[in-house]
Design a protein around this motif. Structure first.
Motif, short mmCIF file in Angstrom:
data_model
loop_
_atom_site.label_atom_id
_atom_site.label_comp_id
_atom_site.label_asym_id
_atom_site.label_seq_id
_atom_site.Cartn_x
_atom_site.Cartn_y
_atom_site.Cartn_z
N GLN A 1 1.01 -0.94 -0.59
CA GLN A 1 0.40 -0.34 0.03
C GLN A 1 0.99 1.61 -0.11
O GLN A 1 2.20 1.55 1.01
N LEU A 2 0.35 1.94 -1.18
CA LEU A 2 1.07 3.05 -0.61
C LEU A 2 0.58 4.06 0.26
O LEU A 2 -0.25 4.66 0.48
N GLN A 3 1.56 5.24 0.60
CA GLN A 3 1.84 5.70 1.78
C GLN A 3 2.13 7.55 1.69
O GLN A 3 3.42 7.01 2.34
N LEU A 4 1.37 7.91 2.27
CA LEU A 4 3.00 8.88 2.93
C LEU A 4 1.53 9.22 4.42
O LEU A 4 0.56 9.88 4.62
N VAL A 5 2.77 9.97 5.27
CA VAL A 5 2.77 9.92 6.83
C VAL A 5 3.33 11.69 7.64
O VAL A 5 4.47 11.30 7.35
N GLU A 6 2.39 12.32 7.54
CA GLU A 6 3.42 13.47 7.66
C GLU A 6 3.38 13.65 9.63
O GLU A 6 2.69 12.92 10.27
N SER A 7 3.92 13.97 9.71
CA SER A 7 4.82 14.41 11.16
C SER A 7 5.74 15.94 11.56
O SER A 7 5.58 16.01 10.98
N GLY A 8 5.38 15.81 12.57
CA GLY A 8 6.46 17.35 13.80
C GLY A 8 5.59 18.34 13.59
O GLY A 8 6.52 19.53 14.03
N GLY A 9 4.14 18.66 13.32
CA GLY A 9 3.84 19.87 13.95
C GLY A 9 2.94 19.49 15.20
O GLY A 9 3.96 19.16 15.65
N GLY A 10 2.37 21.86 15.95
CA GLY A 10 2.58 21.39 17.15
C GLY A 10 2.31 23.14 17.41
O GLY A 10 2.47 23.75 15.98
N LEU A 11 2.33 23.65 17.95
CA LEU A 11 2.65 25.76 18.62
C LEU A 11 3.35 25.64 19.08
O LEU A 11 4.57 25.06 19.24
N VAL A 12 3.62 26.64 18.20
CA VAL A 12 5.40 27.55 18.30
C VAL A 12 4.94 29.07 18.47
O VAL A 12 4.21 29.59 17.58
N GLN A 13 5.82 29.06 18.46
CA GLN A 13 5.62 31.08 18.87
C GLN A 13 5.93 32.14 17.85
O GLN A 13 7.30 31.05 16.54
N PRO A 14 5.57 32.70 16.99
CA PRO A 14 6.47 33.77 16.10
C PRO A 14 7.70 34.21 16.20
O PRO A 14 8.00 33.86 17.48
N GLY A 15 8.17 33.56 14.38
CA GLY A 15 10.19 33.54 14.90
C GLY A 15 10.26 32.42 15.06
O GLY A 15 11.99 32.44 14.85
N GLY A 16 9.66 30.72 15.78
CA GLY A 16 10.74 30.41 15.99
C GLY A 16 10.51 28.97 14.52
O GLY A 16 10.59 29.88 13.52
N SER A 17 11.11 28.33 14.74
CA SER A 17 11.09 27.08 13.71
C SER A 17 10.52 25.71 14.02
O SER A 17 10.35 25.22 15.48
N LEU A 18 10.37 24.69 12.96
CA LEU A 18 9.56 23.59 12.97
C LEU A 18 10.14 22.87 11.98
O LEU A 18 10.69 23.31 10.75
N ARG A 19 10.07 21.41 12.48
CA ARG A 19 10.62 20.79 11.40
C ARG A 19 9.68 19.58 10.53
O ARG A 19 9.48 18.90 11.11
N LEU A 20 9.14 19.68 9.25
CA LEU A 20 8.23 18.73 9.16
C LEU A 20 8.62 17.36 7.98
O LEU A 20 9.90 17.30 7.59
N SER A 21 8.32 16.55 8.66
CA SER A 21 8.75 15.40 8.15
C SER A 21 6.93 14.21 6.84
O SER A 21 6.31 14.47 8.12
N CYS A 22 7.78 14.00 6.31
CA CYS A 22 6.46 13.27 5.32
C CYS A 22 7.52 11.71 4.97
O CYS A 22 8.42 11.81 3.83
N ALA A 23 7.32 10.65 5.84
CA ALA A 23 7.63 9.27 5.00
C ALA A 23 6.36 8.98 4.46
O ALA A 23 5.73 8.60 4.52
N ALA A 24 7.32 8.13 3.87
CA ALA A 24 6.65 6.96 2.44
C ALA A 24 7.27 5.76 2.46
O ALA A 24 7.62 5.24 3.45
#
Length: 129
Positions: A1-24
């Motif tokens: 089964q072909l699938q993409l799964v995202e992770s890494g979202g959340g709450l962050v303050q302005p000026g901050g950083s996040l890294r999102l992942s997309c696992a296939a």
């Protein structure tokens, strides 16, 4: 089964950083162009960033609103595409999706990215103080 799964979202303050992942799973992530798209409440879907598959010329696409702040990358060993988001703004608040995509260039050589038909479930990014 072909699938993409995202992770890494959340709450962050302005000026901050996040890294999102997309696992296939079910396919090699570098065999397709892959894109990140987002949809804010009450707004349409927006292309954020896309990366060409390994058989392409390395073209990447960034939406005007994220240029210079976001970076897309791929780790073939982990079969994952990442979106590094820096200097986040409240207007970046949205559900972020990864999807298979088509990356190319217009006649003026500017890049474009269009989503295809395999989508992940999305991950919510909220930028707020």
């Amino acid at each position: 089964q072909l699938q993409l799964v995202e992770s890494g979202g959340g709450l962050v303050q302005p000026g901050g950083s996040l890294r999102l992942s997309c696992a296939a799973s079910g396919f090699a992530v570098d065999s397709y162009d892959i894109g990140w798209f987002r949809q804010a409440p009450g707004k349409g879907r927006e292309g954020v960033s896309c990366i060409m598959g390994s058989d392409g010329d390395g073209t990447t696409y960034y939406g005007d609103s994220v240029k210079g702040r976001f970076t897309i990358s791929r780790d073939n060993a982990k079969n994952t595409v990442y979106l590094q988001m820096n200097s986040l703004k409240p207007e970046d608040t949205a559900v972020y999706y990864c999807a298979t995509a088509r990356v190319g260039r217009y006649s003026d050589w500017s890049p474009y990215c269009r989503a295809l038909d395999l989508w992940g479930q999305g991950t919510l990014v909220t930028v707020s103080s």
